[in-house]
Scaffold this motif. Structure first.
Motif, PDB file in Angstrom:
ATOM      1  N   THR A 157      93.200 -28.312 -71.372  1.00  0.00           N
ATOM      2  CA  THR A 157      94.611 -28.431 -71.771  1.00  0.00           C
ATOM      3  C   THR A 157      94.754 -28.622 -73.277  1.00  0.00           C
ATOM      4  OG1 THR A 157      94.696 -30.835 -71.456  1.00  0.00           O
ATOM      5  CG2 THR A 157      95.190 -29.454 -69.529  1.00  0.00           C
ATOM      6  N   LYS A 158      93.653 -28.975 -73.975  1.00  0.00           N
ATOM      7  CA  LYS A 158      93.645 -29.107 -75.441  1.00  0.00           C
ATOM      8  C   LYS A 158      94.724 -30.059 -75.951  1.00  0.00           C
ATOM      9  CE  LYS A 158      90.499 -25.831 -75.664  1.00  0.00           C
ATOM     10  NZ  LYS A 158      89.093 -26.137 -75.985  1.00  0.00           N
ATOM     11  N   GLU A 159      94.949 -31.135 -75.193  1.00  0.00           N
ATOM     12  CA  GLU A 159      95.909 -32.186 -75.564  1.00  0.00           C
ATOM     13  C   GLU A 159      97.360 -31.711 -75.517  1.00  0.00           C
ATOM     14  OE1 GLU A 159      94.894 -34.480 -79.020  1.00  0.00           O
ATOM     15  OE2 GLU A 159      92.749 -34.065 -78.804  1.00  0.00           O
ATOM     16  N   LYS A 160      97.600 -30.555 -74.893  1.00  0.00           N
ATOM     17  CA  LYS A 160      98.969 -30.047 -74.765  1.00  0.00           C
ATOM     18  C   LYS A 160      99.577 -30.533 -73.450  1.00  0.00           C
ATOM     19  CE  LYS A 160      98.033 -25.855 -77.450  1.00  0.00           C
ATOM     20  NZ  LYS A 160      97.986 -24.360 -77.439  1.00  0.00           N
ATOM     21  N   PRO A 161     100.910 -30.613 -73.381  1.00  0.00           N
ATOM     22  CA  PRO A 161     101.568 -31.087 -72.152  1.00  0.00           C
ATOM     23  C   PRO A 161     101.273 -30.160 -70.968  1.00  0.00           C
ATOM     24  CG  PRO A 161     103.103 -31.097 -74.000  1.00  0.00           C
ATOM     25  CD  PRO A 161     101.890 -30.354 -74.463  1.00  0.00           C
ATOM     26  N   PHE A 162     101.087 -30.749 -69.803  1.00  0.00           N
ATOM     27  CA  PHE A 162     100.868 -29.957 -68.595  1.00  0.00           C
ATOM     28  C   PHE A 162     101.295 -30.757 -67.364  1.00  0.00           C
ATOM     29  CE2 PHE A 162      97.180 -32.603 -68.887  1.00  0.00           C
ATOM     30  CZ  PHE A 162      96.671 -32.754 -67.605  1.00  0.00           C
ATOM     31  N   ASP A 163     101.519 -30.030 -66.276  1.00  0.00           N
ATOM     32  CA  ASP A 163     101.834 -30.633 -64.981  1.00  0.00           C
ATOM     33  C   ASP A 163     100.548 -30.657 -64.164  1.00  0.00           C
ATOM     34  OD1 ASP A 163     102.803 -31.356 -62.490  1.00  0.00           O
ATOM     35  OD2 ASP A 163     103.701 -29.397 -62.070  1.00  0.00           O
ATOM     36  N   LEU A 164     100.154 -31.845 -63.715  1.00  0.00           N
ATOM     37  CA  LEU A 164      98.856 -31.953 -63.043  1.00  0.00           C
ATOM     38  C   LEU A 164      98.934 -31.839 -61.522  1.00  0.00           C
ATOM     39  CD1 LEU A 164      99.412 -35.010 -62.117  1.00  0.00           C
ATOM     40  CD2 LEU A 164      98.082 -35.652 -64.102  1.00  0.00           C
ATOM     41  N   THR A 165     100.105 -31.477 -60.970  1.00  0.00           N
ATOM     42  CA  THR A 165     100.279 -31.457 -59.518  1.00  0.00           C
ATOM     43  C   THR A 165      99.192 -30.658 -58.809  1.00  0.00           C
ATOM     44  OG1 THR A 165     102.674 -31.686 -59.726  1.00  0.00           O
ATOM     45  CG2 THR A 165     101.836 -30.864 -57.626  1.00  0.00           C
ATOM     46  N   PHE A 166      99.057 -29.381 -59.168  1.00  0.00           N
ATOM     47  CA  PHE A 166      98.126 -28.531 -58.435  1.00  0.00           C
ATOM     48  C   PHE A 166      96.685 -28.709 -58.883  1.00  0.00           C
ATOM     49  CE2 PHE A 166     102.140 -26.291 -57.516  1.00  0.00           C
ATOM     50  CZ  PHE A 166     102.048 -26.280 -56.139  1.00  0.00           C
ATOM     51  N   ILE A 167      96.468 -29.199 -60.105  1.00  0.00           N
ATOM     52  CA  ILE A 167      95.103 -29.503 -60.535  1.00  0.00           C
ATOM     53  C   ILE A 167      94.525 -30.601 -59.643  1.00  0.00           C
ATOM     54  CG2 ILE A 167      93.684 -30.455 -62.396  1.00  0.00           C
ATOM     55  CD1 ILE A 167      95.487 -29.091 -64.387  1.00  0.00           C
ATOM     56  N   LEU A 168      95.310 -31.656 -59.425  1.00  0.00           N
ATOM     57  CA  LEU A 168      94.844 -32.741 -58.562  1.00  0.00           C
ATOM     58  C   LEU A 168      94.710 -32.286 -57.118  1.00  0.00           C
ATOM     59  CD1 LEU A 168      96.861 -35.805 -59.927  1.00  0.00           C
ATOM     60  CD2 LEU A 168      94.493 -35.190 -60.423  1.00  0.00           C
ATOM     61  N   SER A 169      95.660 -31.469 -56.652  1.00  0.00           N
ATOM     62  CA  SER A 169      95.593 -30.974 -55.274  1.00  0.00           C
ATOM     63  C   SER A 169      94.302 -30.213 -55.028  1.00  0.00           C
ATOM     64  CB  SER A 169      96.787 -30.057 -54.974  1.00  0.00           C
ATOM     65  OG  SER A 169      97.993 -30.778 -54.950  1.00  0.00           O
ATOM     66  N   ARG A 170      93.900 -29.380 -55.999  1.00  0.00           N
ATOM     67  CA  ARG A 170      92.677 -28.591 -55.827  1.00  0.00           C
ATOM     68  C   ARG A 170      91.440 -29.483 -55.776  1.00  0.00           C
ATOM     69  NH1 ARG A 170      94.624 -24.578 -60.604  1.00  0.00           N
ATOM     70  NH2 ARG A 170      96.540 -23.888 -59.555  1.00  0.00           N
ATOM     71  N   ALA A 171      91.442 -30.543 -56.568  1.00  0.00           N
ATOM     72  CA  ALA A 171      90.290 -31.446 -56.569  1.00  0.00           C
ATOM     73  C   ALA A 171      90.144 -32.140 -55.215  1.00  0.00           C
ATOM     74  CB  ALA A 171      90.437 -32.474 -57.683  1.00  0.00           C
ATOM     75  N   PHE A 172      91.238 -32.710 -54.725  1.00  0.00           N
ATOM     76  CA  PHE A 172      91.184 -33.392 -53.427  1.00  0.00           C
ATOM     77  C   PHE A 172      90.897 -32.395 -52.309  1.00  0.00           C
ATOM     78  CE2 PHE A 172      93.210 -36.788 -55.771  1.00  0.00           C
ATOM     79  CZ  PHE A 172      92.779 -37.939 -55.122  1.00  0.00           C
ATOM     80  N   ALA A 173      91.509 -31.216 -52.371  1.00  0.00           N
ATOM     81  CA  ALA A 173      91.302 -30.211 -51.331  1.00  0.00           C
ATOM     82  C   ALA A 173      89.851 -29.766 -51.270  1.00  0.00           C
ATOM     83  CB  ALA A 173      92.208 -29.008 -51.581  1.00  0.00           C
ATOM     84  N   ASN A 174      89.201 -29.671 -52.419  1.00  0.00           N
ATOM     85  CA  ASN A 174      87.817 -29.211 -52.425  1.00  0.00           C
ATOM     86  C   ASN A 174      86.880 -30.167 -51.694  1.00  0.00           C
ATOM     87  OD1 ASN A 174      87.372 -26.636 -53.430  1.00  0.00           O
ATOM     88  ND2 ASN A 174      87.551 -27.287 -55.563  1.00  0.00           N
ATOM     89  N   ILE A 175      87.209 -31.451 -51.695  1.00  0.00           N
ATOM     90  CA  ILE A 175      86.365 -32.403 -50.971  1.00  0.00           C
ATOM     91  C   ILE A 175      86.466 -32.151 -49.475  1.00  0.00           C
ATOM     92  CG2 ILE A 175      85.875 -34.837 -50.507  1.00  0.00           C
ATOM     93  CD1 ILE A 175      85.311 -33.871 -53.401  1.00  0.00           C
ATOM     94  N   ILE A 176      87.677 -32.046 -48.953  1.00  0.00           N
ATOM     95  CA  ILE A 176      87.826 -31.823 -47.510  1.00  0.00           C
ATOM     96  C   ILE A 176      87.411 -30.407 -47.135  1.00  0.00           C
ATOM     97  CG2 ILE A 176      90.248 -31.068 -47.476  1.00  0.00           C
ATOM     98  CD1 ILE A 176      88.523 -33.576 -45.073  1.00  0.00           C
ATOM     99  N   CYS A 177      87.593 -29.444 -48.043  1.00  0.00           N
ATOM    100  CA  CYS A 177      87.151 -28.074 -47.769  1.00  0.00           C
ATOM    101  C   CYS A 177      85.634 -27.998 -47.684  1.00  0.00           C
ATOM    102  CB  CYS A 177      87.653 -27.122 -48.854  1.00  0.00           C
ATOM    103  SG  CYS A 177      89.398 -26.671 -48.692  1.00  0.00           S
TER     104      CYS A 177
END
Length: 493
Positions: free
Chosen positions: A163-183
């Motif tokens: 993200t290079k310190e730029k603003p971003f929405d982390l909704t789907f980034i976090l979803s992918r991380a948690f999903a990968n564990i159960i996947c």
């Protein structure tokens, strides 16, 4: 007049439905139910319970009727339980009697009476027992699953760095991380964050919880017995079809490459059990139960942990002094040169308290999944009949003033004693309690702690607005509390 004719027609339909359904409901009205607002014919307590504000409406009724009361969704009585003591007495002290589950009408198209989350009896018992065994065998609570989470946390860090310190929405980034564990447990592998099929799966999972939390879904859950007689209404209910198609494709792939001697994942284990019981006509190990059980795992393992962490990061930006204390404890206990592990939690009481407080305040499932009474039972001097729907309002447990120092404010000291040591609290029930407690509780606790500490070890969270202007109010509250939308910047430490 046209509107008058329509009104008369709808009224006639309602009356017909009432006459048709009422005999089936008589057994639910026998005995003495807890008090509650007087229901009107057909519409029950529609005037007291706003579909768009179900939780708020129930909290208002609690002020008048106490922690245990009855409301009517249409002609159906529903038992409402509020506060730590009442919920404990039901779900723990009378665990068997309150262990039933009923599927909310809006979820029927998605689960269809299969799987382990919304079923009862032998089906629920066998599938839950099997799933817990598989989760343990694949490392739930052991070092192997810890290593998977630690590995995934490094991929998550790389996304944050990009993200290079730029603003971003982390909704789907976090979803992918948690999903990968159960996947990795369900499918035997993690997905690249840029995988288009995986991204689509995350969008679908997110949409499911969004749809189930709309005012329309809440209204439908209360009055489905009437609404289903209106042509076209049922077709408007979200049914998770695309997610189930994704799962079916993965199952087919596993079938083609299955080695019974070396199961790779949950699907393989289930397929092996299906083969063992193929001659049993009463076996619960059938394809439909496999598809819906995997759906249960994906939804439960993705869209509960990720919004909790998203809410937690917003809390740290609103209370920068809390973030500073977490940083200090991480630096002192873990340092900057090694990966956090689950054993660190014992030496990090403040960080552990913050993670618990995030779970408490995020209130992801404010009303719990709906319970059902499995047999006639006496409860607090009332007769609760078999089959009655029960809403344990978990939000009132997690904010019980008799159990928490600061019940309605974000305060890690709710989980610290006077000497700063972590203290357990029996009212901490974000995963419910009793026989229906979330079977992924241990996994979720591990994920939250490791993702939380790994990110805070490497980054400072920076808000785009002043801390005092940060609003923690959910953007939607229904079956599920959807955290507010916001953007942030992450600054390398």
């Amino acid at each position: 007049m046209e509107w008058a004719s329509t009104l008369i027609l709808l009224l006639a339909v309602f009356i017909f439905c009432h006459l048709l359904i009422n005999p089936k409901r008589k057994q639910l009205h026998k005995g003495r139910l807890p008090p509650g607002p007087t229901p009107l014919p057909l519409i029950g307590n529609f005037l007291q319970i706003k579909p768009a504000e179900t939780l708020k409406s129930l909290l208002k009724l609690r002020e008048k009727y106490g922690p245990v009361f009855t409301v009517y969704f249409g002609t159906s009585p529903v038992l409402i339980l509020c506060g730590h003591q009442a919920v404990k007495e039901a779900l723990v002290d009378k665990a068997e009697e309150f262990s039933g589950r009923t599927t909310m009408p809006s979820m029927v198209p998605s689960f269809e009476g299969y799987g382990m989350a919304f079923t009862n009896g032998q089906r629920w018992k066998e599938l839950r027992r099997f799933t817990l065994t598989v989760l343990r065998n694949f490392g739930m609570g052991k070092k192997s699953i810890e290593e998977r989470i630690q590995e995934e946390a490094q991929f998550l860090l790389e996304e944050f760095r990009n993200t290079k310190e730029k603003p971003f929405d982390l909704t789907f980034i976090l979803s992918r991380a948690f999903a990968n564990i159960i996947c990795s447990i369900a499918f035997g592998n993690r997905f690249d964050y840029e995988d288009k099929e995986f991204q689509a799966l995350m969008v679908m999972a997110n949409k499911f919880f969004w749809e189930m939390s709309t005012s329309w879904a809440q209204f439908y859950d209360m009055y489905a017995n009437y609404l289903n007689y209106i042509p076209g209404i049922y077709n408007k209910i979200y049914d998770c079809m695309d997610i189930k198609l994704f799962i079916a494709k993965r199952i087919k792939k596993n079938q083609e490459t299955l080695d019974p001697n070396f199961p790779r994942d949950y699907i393989d284990c289930f397929l092996i059990q299906m083969e063992k019981e193929k001659d049993n006509p009463d076996s619960e190990f059938i394809m439909k139960n496999l598809e819906v059980s995997v759906l249960n795992l994906i939804l439960g393992g993705t869209e509960t942990g990720s919004p909790t962490l998203k809410y937690g990061f917003q809390c740290l930006m609103k209370y920068p002094e809390v973030q500073a204390k977490v940083h200090e404890e991480i630096d002192r206990v873990i340092g900057r040169n090694r990966v956090p592990n689950i054993e660190d939690r014992r030496q990090m009481p403040y960080t552990d308290a913050v993670v618990h407080e995030v779970q408490r305040c995020s209130d992801i499932l404010p009303l719990d999944l709906v319970h059902m009474v499995t047999r006639d039972t006496e409860f607090r001097g009332y007769h609760i009949p078999k089959g009655m729907t029960v809403y344990p309002v978990l939000s009132t447990v997690l904010h019980d003033p008799t159990m928490f120092k600061s019940p309605n404010a974000f305060n890690p000291e709710n989980f610290l004693d006077e000497s700063g040591r972590f203290k357990k609290n029996d009212a901490f029930v974000p995963f419910s309690s009793g026989k229906r407690i979330c079977l992924g509780e241990a996994l979720a606790r591990m994920e939250l702690f490791l993702f939380f500490t790994t990110i805070l070890q490497n980054f400072q969270l920076k808000s785009l607005i002043p801390p005092e202007d940060i609003d923690l109010t959910p953007q939607m509250s229904g079956f599920y509390n959807i955290p507010p939308f916001y953007q942030l910047c992450v600054i390398p430490r």
